[in-house]
Structures are given as C-alpha cells and as structure tokens.
Design an enzyme around this catalytic site. Structure first.
Site, mmCIF file in Angstrom:
data_model
loop_
_atom_site.group_PDB
_atom_site.id
_atom_site.type_symbol
_atom_site.label_atom_id
_atom_site.label_comp_id
_atom_site.label_asym_id
_atom_site.label_seq_id
_atom_site.Cartn_x
_atom_site.Cartn_y
_atom_site.Cartn_z
ATOM 1 N N THR A 132 3.472 -25.146 -0.733
ATOM 2 C CA THR A 132 2.728 -25.008 0.523
ATOM 3 C C THR A 132 2.096 -26.311 0.550
ATOM 4 O OG1 THR A 132 0.464 -24.207 1.181
ATOM 5 C CG2 THR A 132 0.668 -24.197 -1.031
ATOM 6 N N ASP A 133 1.610 -26.401 2.047
ATOM 7 C CA ASP A 133 0.949 -27.927 2.390
ATOM 8 C C ASP A 133 -0.354 -27.986 1.936
ATOM 9 O OD1 ASP A 133 -0.113 -26.016 4.025
ATOM 10 O OD2 ASP A 133 0.304 -27.068 6.038
ATOM 11 N N GLU A 134 -1.039 -26.644 1.550
ATOM 12 C CA GLU A 134 -2.345 -26.666 1.243
ATOM 13 C C GLU A 134 -2.545 -27.579 -0.033
ATOM 14 O OE1 GLU A 134 -4.373 -23.125 1.142
ATOM 15 O OE2 GLU A 134 -3.457 -22.558 2.850
ATOM 16 N N TYR A 158 -6.523 -21.008 -4.930
ATOM 17 C CA TYR A 158 -4.976 -20.975 -4.417
ATOM 18 C C TYR A 158 -4.174 -22.098 -4.482
ATOM 19 C CZ TYR A 158 -1.107 -20.440 -1.504
ATOM 20 O OH TYR A 158 0.240 -20.596 -0.954
ATOM 21 N N LYS A 162 -1.175 -23.497 -6.940
ATOM 22 C CA LYS A 162 -0.037 -23.874 -6.473
ATOM 23 C C LYS A 162 0.384 -25.402 -6.941
ATOM 24 C CE LYS A 162 2.611 -22.120 -4.201
ATOM 25 N NZ LYS A 162 3.766 -21.151 -4.594
HETATM 26 P P1 NAD Z 1 3.043 -12.720 -0.090
HETATM 27 O O1 NAD Z 1 1.775 -12.608 -0.780
HETATM 28 O O2 NAD Z 1 3.360 -12.027 1.333
HETATM 29 O O3 NAD Z 1 4.120 -12.268 -1.294
HETATM 30 C C1 NAD Z 1 4.048 -12.390 -2.792
HETATM 31 C C2 NAD Z 1 5.109 -11.655 -3.037
HETATM 32 O O4 NAD Z 1 5.367 -11.820 -4.362
HETATM 33 C C3 NAD Z 1 4.899 -10.208 -3.142
HETATM 34 O O5 NAD Z 1 6.204 -9.498 -2.778
HETATM 35 C C4 NAD Z 1 4.432 -9.885 -4.545
HETATM 36 O O6 NAD Z 1 4.697 -8.507 -4.910
HETATM 37 C C5 NAD Z 1 5.097 -10.963 -5.358
HETATM 38 N N1 NAD Z 1 4.502 -11.150 -6.717
HETATM 39 C C6 NAD Z 1 3.217 -11.619 -6.731
HETATM 40 N N2 NAD Z 1 2.940 -11.643 -8.104
HETATM 41 C C7 NAD Z 1 4.231 -11.596 -8.684
HETATM 42 C C8 NAD Z 1 4.413 -11.644 -10.269
HETATM 43 N N3 NAD Z 1 3.515 -11.930 -11.084
HETATM 44 N N4 NAD Z 1 5.861 -11.517 -10.455
HETATM 45 C C9 NAD Z 1 6.648 -11.110 -9.448
HETATM 46 N N5 NAD Z 1 6.522 -10.902 -8.278
HETATM 47 C C10 NAD Z 1 5.011 -11.118 -7.876
HETATM 48 O O7 NAD Z 1 3.360 -14.319 0.050
HETATM 49 P P2 NAD Z 1 4.341 -15.107 0.934
HETATM 50 O O8 NAD Z 1 3.263 -15.431 2.322
HETATM 51 O O9 NAD Z 1 5.479 -14.409 1.335
HETATM 52 O O10 NAD Z 1 4.443 -16.483 0.264
HETATM 53 C C11 NAD Z 1 5.583 -16.620 -0.370
HETATM 54 C C12 NAD Z 1 5.633 -17.913 -0.963
HETATM 55 O O11 NAD Z 1 5.469 -19.034 0.178
HETATM 56 C C13 NAD Z 1 4.379 -18.209 -2.059
HETATM 57 O O12 NAD Z 1 4.817 -19.045 -3.245
HETATM 58 C C14 NAD Z 1 3.448 -19.306 -1.221
HETATM 59 O O13 NAD Z 1 2.589 -19.988 -1.761
HETATM 60 C C15 NAD Z 1 4.506 -19.937 -0.419
HETATM 61 N N6 NAD Z 1 3.954 -20.291 1.030
HETATM 62 C C16 NAD Z 1 3.477 -19.571 1.917
HETATM 63 C C17 NAD Z 1 3.042 -19.609 3.322
HETATM 64 C C18 NAD Z 1 2.446 -18.751 4.186
HETATM 65 O O14 NAD Z 1 2.195 -19.130 5.297
HETATM 66 N N7 NAD Z 1 2.533 -17.522 4.000
HETATM 67 C C19 NAD Z 1 3.373 -20.922 3.504
HETATM 68 C C20 NAD Z 1 3.712 -22.107 2.545
HETATM 69 C C21 NAD Z 1 4.126 -21.387 1.321
HETATM 70 O O1 DAU Z 2 -0.714 -23.630 4.845
HETATM 71 C C1 DAU Z 2 -0.048 -22.735 4.139
HETATM 72 C C2 DAU Z 2 -1.024 -21.671 3.539
HETATM 73 O O2 DAU Z 2 -1.053 -20.756 4.907
HETATM 74 C C3 DAU Z 2 -0.100 -20.676 2.713
HETATM 75 O O3 DAU Z 2 -0.219 -21.415 1.668
HETATM 76 C C4 DAU Z 2 -0.765 -19.386 2.440
HETATM 77 O O4 DAU Z 2 -0.317 -18.762 1.676
HETATM 78 C C5 DAU Z 2 -1.151 -18.791 3.606
HETATM 79 O O5 DAU Z 2 -2.006 -17.667 3.316
HETATM 80 C C6 DAU Z 2 -1.661 -19.475 4.647
HETATM 81 O O6 DAU Z 2 -3.239 -19.992 4.209
HETATM 82 P P1 DAU Z 2 -4.361 -20.054 5.432
HETATM 83 O O7 DAU Z 2 -5.780 -19.930 4.686
HETATM 84 O O8 DAU Z 2 -4.245 -21.044 6.128
HETATM 85 O O9 DAU Z 2 -3.919 -18.660 6.261
HETATM 86 P P2 DAU Z 2 -4.871 -17.349 6.698
HETATM 87 O O10 DAU Z 2 -4.133 -16.495 7.521
HETATM 88 O O11 DAU Z 2 -5.895 -16.781 5.651
HETATM 89 O O12 DAU Z 2 -5.975 -18.314 7.728
HETATM 90 C C7 DAU Z 2 -5.622 -19.150 8.685
HETATM 91 C C8 DAU Z 2 -6.681 -19.898 9.424
HETATM 92 O O13 DAU Z 2 -7.449 -18.678 9.826
HETATM 93 C C9 DAU Z 2 -7.689 -20.554 8.336
HETATM 94 O O14 DAU Z 2 -8.467 -21.542 8.754
HETATM 95 C C10 DAU Z 2 -8.847 -19.146 8.090
HETATM 96 C C11 DAU Z 2 -8.938 -18.546 9.452
HETATM 97 N N1 DAU Z 2 -9.190 -17.206 9.720
HETATM 98 C C12 DAU Z 2 -8.436 -16.294 8.389
HETATM 99 C C13 DAU Z 2 -8.790 -15.090 8.391
HETATM 100 C C14 DAU Z 2 -7.823 -14.022 7.580
HETATM 101 C C15 DAU Z 2 -10.015 -16.496 10.258
HETATM 102 O O15 DAU Z 2 -10.911 -17.323 10.993
HETATM 103 N N2 DAU Z 2 -10.525 -15.439 10.211
HETATM 104 C C16 DAU Z 2 -9.730 -14.285 9.397
HETATM 105 O O16 DAU Z 2 -10.093 -13.207 9.404
#
Ligand code: NAD
Ligand code: DAU
Length: 366
Positions: A132-134, A158, A162
């Site tokens: 992730t970019d975080e 988180y 990562k």
């Molecule tokens: P998600 O939470 O939707 O899905 C995570 C999946 O991993 C789920 O299916 C869960 O059951 C599985 N999982 C969790 N713990 C596990 C374990 N111990 N063993 C096996 N499986 C397990 O997450 P996502 O949003 O699909 O993110 C996927 C990946 O991409 C993550 O590594 C996250 O850090 C990264 N990522 C997410 C975003 C985003 O915006 N969602 C952006 C950049 C990177």
């Molecule tokens: O940047 C990549 C990341 O983006 C991933 O690595 C994470 O897995 C993914 O969850 C996401 O993280 P964020 O914290 O940016 O996503 P989230 O959707 O939780 O929140 C997006 C923005 O919106 C953040 O600034 C918090 C805000 N927010 C979120 C929720 C859930 C609100 O204002 N209200 C809300 O109820």
C-alpha cells in the site's frame, strides 16, 4: 499454477476473476475467510476447475508446506492481510499476526519450496507482495507525490504492519536472492468492496437513509484507482517487473473525502432517486430528497493521514502500464454495481455471506 493469498477479499477476488477471464493458468486461492473474505465474490467461478479454493491461514506453516509441495505454484501473489485502518486502531494485534507473522511464514514456506526447485524453475519463480501507499506516511498539500524512493513513515498500526511485511519481503531478496516483487498501490474502489470502507459505506448507508459519517473536516485526500486497474498493474509487474524492485500503482486521481461523498450522493440522486425509493432519514424520520442531506461530520480518525498521492511514472515508463478507467467512469460503474447487486450487499450486512462456504462451494478444509 499461481497461488493467490486473500483471493476472497476485495482486491484478491477481483484479481482472481480477472485472471481467470484472461488466462487458462489455474489459480490456487488460499484465504482464511475472515470477516473480509466472501466466497460470494467468486460466484462466477462456481464449477470452474481453473479455480481451486482452500480455506486456510497464511500463518499455518504446515498447511503452506503441504500446498507448495502438492501444487508447485510458479508464482505467489500475496494479497491476504488485515486491511482496515480503523480496525487496526481498535485491535492492532490481528494486524501484526497476519500482516507481519503471516507474511513471514508465507515467505519461509516459499523460500523452502523455491530452494528445492531446479535452476530453470528457480529463476522463473516469483513472489509478488501486494502493498500500500500508506507505508510512506502522510503528505502536506504541496508535497510531491510518493515515489518508490520516498522514505517509509507509517502512521497507523495497519500501515506499520504493512511496512514491516514490505521490509521482510525486501530482505528475502537481498539476503537469499529470492525473486520478489512489491507493489505499493493507492486507494482502490469498485465491485466487492466491503462496506466498512469509505465509498461502499457511503453507498450502502445512503440507500438505507443512514448518516454518512465524514471524519474530521472531510478535507483529507486519497488517490483513487479502480480495482481492475490495480489488478492489471499487478499482472503487468508479475509478467515484466525487475526482481527486487518496488512499483507504485496509482491513477493520478487525488480527491478530498468530502468531494468523494458528494460525488457518490450525486450519482445516487441520478440513478436511484431517494424520493422514488421512499428513503427515510433514519435519524430525523423525514423523507430524504437528496442523499447529501445525510452527510454528518463525526470525530476524526486518530492519527489520520492528511494526504496520499502516488507518483506512478515508474510503472508507466518501465512496464508500459496505465490505468484504463478515469475516476468519472470508475465511480459511475461502482455505484451502478452496488445498485445492481443489492443481494450481495444484503448478504454482507446481515452476515449471511458467511454461509456461502457451505451453500455454494466445496471447500477443502485446512
Ligand atoms: P480485504 O480486507 O478486502 O481482503 C483481505 C482478504 O485476506 C480476505 O479475503 C481475508 O479473508 C483474507 N485474510 C485475512 N487474513 C488472512 C490470513 N491470516 N490468512 C489467509 N487469508 C487471510 O483487503 P483488500 O482491500 O482486498 O486488500 C488486499 C491487499 O491489498 C492487502 O494486502 C492490502 O494491504 C492491499 N492494498 C489494499 C488497498 C485498498 O484500497 N483496499 C490499496 C492498496 C493495497
Ligand atoms: O491507501 C491505500 C489504503 O486505502 C489501503 O492500504 C487500505 O487497505 C484501505 O483500507 C484504504 O485505507 P484508507 O484508510 O484510506 O481507506 P478508508 O476507506 O477506510 O478511508 C478513506 C478515507 O475516508 C480516509 O481518509 C478516512 C475517511 N473515512 C472513512 C470512513 C470509513 C471517513 O471520512 N468516514 C468513514 O466512515
């Protein structure tokens, strides 16, 4: 075949669906099915022998050893993680367990397997870590976007977990010569996004007449990428990335949270008008005219990062990858998907999605 971890989650399931639509190569999908894993996301693959699902934990060394020995994957695509920042604030331990220890155990199992391969297979093997970019921390309004050389400065449990996993992956290349690749992507959105995250939460709450909770002043900036573009970027890095390198993936779509919420509301006003659906504001009991009436500013997230922005020039320059969707096309598709898939939403909201394991799939128990 390829081994995908976390392939029942949001991005992982989109990746598996895209992979099966574009390749014949089988996918072994290892997912623990935590609250975030939903086999309904993979319903389109029911009966498709290209997709083999195993319910299990990436921290289970014995299971990993067995899977590597039996299926001999040529690549690992590691998506599995605890992914929600707010949950990491209230319960960080699961993040350390899965994101740090789980990644470590997966690396160890992959290393043991890779060590036993012949030279050709050893050279062809890939371990692609999805990050992730975080990990880069937070930006001020005028800072340049994150590049691959921006120093790590994670601010939440988180992102710290990562970052730790990224460092482990890097060290396995540097120390053992393992053929690893890491991608650092910005915020994804699209189908199958669990409604704890901003965009799906706003859609689901608005349609139910619930408050749309905006943290703090709503001026935090995220850089949004349509999930299928993230998946195509990962496929490109797998195919052509330079070993040991990291690639930022992003769509040059910086938006303030409050603007995202207004965009979602405007699309819902157009596609599913509140008055025609009889949506009632659950707080005031008054019929909703426009969804933006539901916006409610709430207490800010502790340690909330102000701005993320991805400089995606390296992946474009070196690997020729660019996103296909603009934010306008991607967000419209996303809202339309949620409107067309209310059953999926209901299953998630009432918890019945967890019954999918029994109902729809033959799952190999761990
Ligand atoms: P998600 O939470 O939707 O899905 C995570 C999946 O991993 C789920 O299916 C869960 O059951 C599985 N999982 C969790 N713990 C596990 C374990 N111990 N063993 C096996 N499986 C397990 O997450 P996502 O949003 O699909 O993110 C996927 C990946 O991409 C993550 O590594 C996250 O850090 C990264 N990522 C997410 C975003 C985003 O915006 N969602 C952006 C950049 C990177
Ligand atoms: O940047 C990549 C990341 O983006 C991933 O690595 C994470 O897995 C993914 O969850 C996401 O993280 P964020 O914290 O940016 O996503 P989230 O959707 O939780 O929140 C997006 C923005 O919106 C953040 O600034 C918090 C805000 N927010 C979120 C929720 C859930 C609100 O204002 N209200 C809300 O109820």
């Amino acid at each position: 075949m390829i081994l995908v971890t976390g392939g029942a989650g949001f991005i992982g399931s989109n990746f598996v669906l895209q992979w099966c639509a574009r390749n014949d190569e089988p996918v072994l999908n290892l997912d623990a099915l935590t609250y975030a894993g939903n086999l309904a996301n993979l319903q389109a693959l029911e009966g498709n022998e290209q997709h083999l699902f195993v319910q299990g934990d990436i921290g289970d060394a014995a299971l990993l050893g067995q899977l590597f020995a039996e299926y001999k994957p040529r690549a690992v695509l590691h998506f599995a993680a605890e992914s929600h920042v707010d949950r990491s604030i209230t319960g960080p331990e699961a993040f350390v367990e899965t994101n740090v220890m789980g990644t470590f155990r997966l690396l160890e199992a992959a290393r043991a397997y890779w060590n036993g391969l012949d030279d050709t297979d050893k050279a062809a093997f890939r371990f692609l870590h999805v990050s992730t970019d975080e990990v880069y921390g937070t930006l001020s309004a005028n800072d340049p976007a994150f590049t691959e050389t921006t120093p790590y400065a994670p601010n939440s449990p988180y992102s710290a977990s990562k970052a730790a996993s990224d460092h482990l992956v890097r060290s396995y290349h540097h120390t053992y010569g393992m053929p690893v690749l890491t991608t650092n992507c910005s915020n994804n959105y699209g189908p199958f996004h669990f409604p704890e995250k901003l965009i799906p939460l706003m859609i689901v709450n608005a349609l139910a007449g619930k408050a749309l909770p905006v943290y703090g002043d709503g001026q935090q900036i995220r850089d949004w990428l349509y999930v299928e573009d993230h998946c195509s970027g990962i496929r490109r890095v797998l195919e052509a990335g330079t070993l040991g390198e990291t690639y930022n993936i992003g769509g040059w779509n910086e938006k303030a949270n409050i603007d995202i919420v207004h965009t979602v509301c405007a699309l819902l006003d157009e596609l599913a008008p509140a008055d025609s659906r009889g949506v009632i504001n659950t707080v005031t009991g008054v019929p909703v005219q426009q969804y933006a009436e539901l916006i409610s500013y709430v207490t800010d997230r502790p340690g909330h990062d102000r701005r993320y922005a991805i400089d995606a020039r390296k992946i474009e320059r070196e690997l020729g990858w660019k996103p296909a969707e603009t934010f306008d096309t991607g967000i419209r598709k996303t809202v339309q998907w949620y409107l067309a898939n209310q059953e999926w939403v209901t299953g998630v909201m009432d918890g019945s999605y967890r019954d999918w394991v029994q109902q729809q799939y033959e799952v190999t128990p761990a």
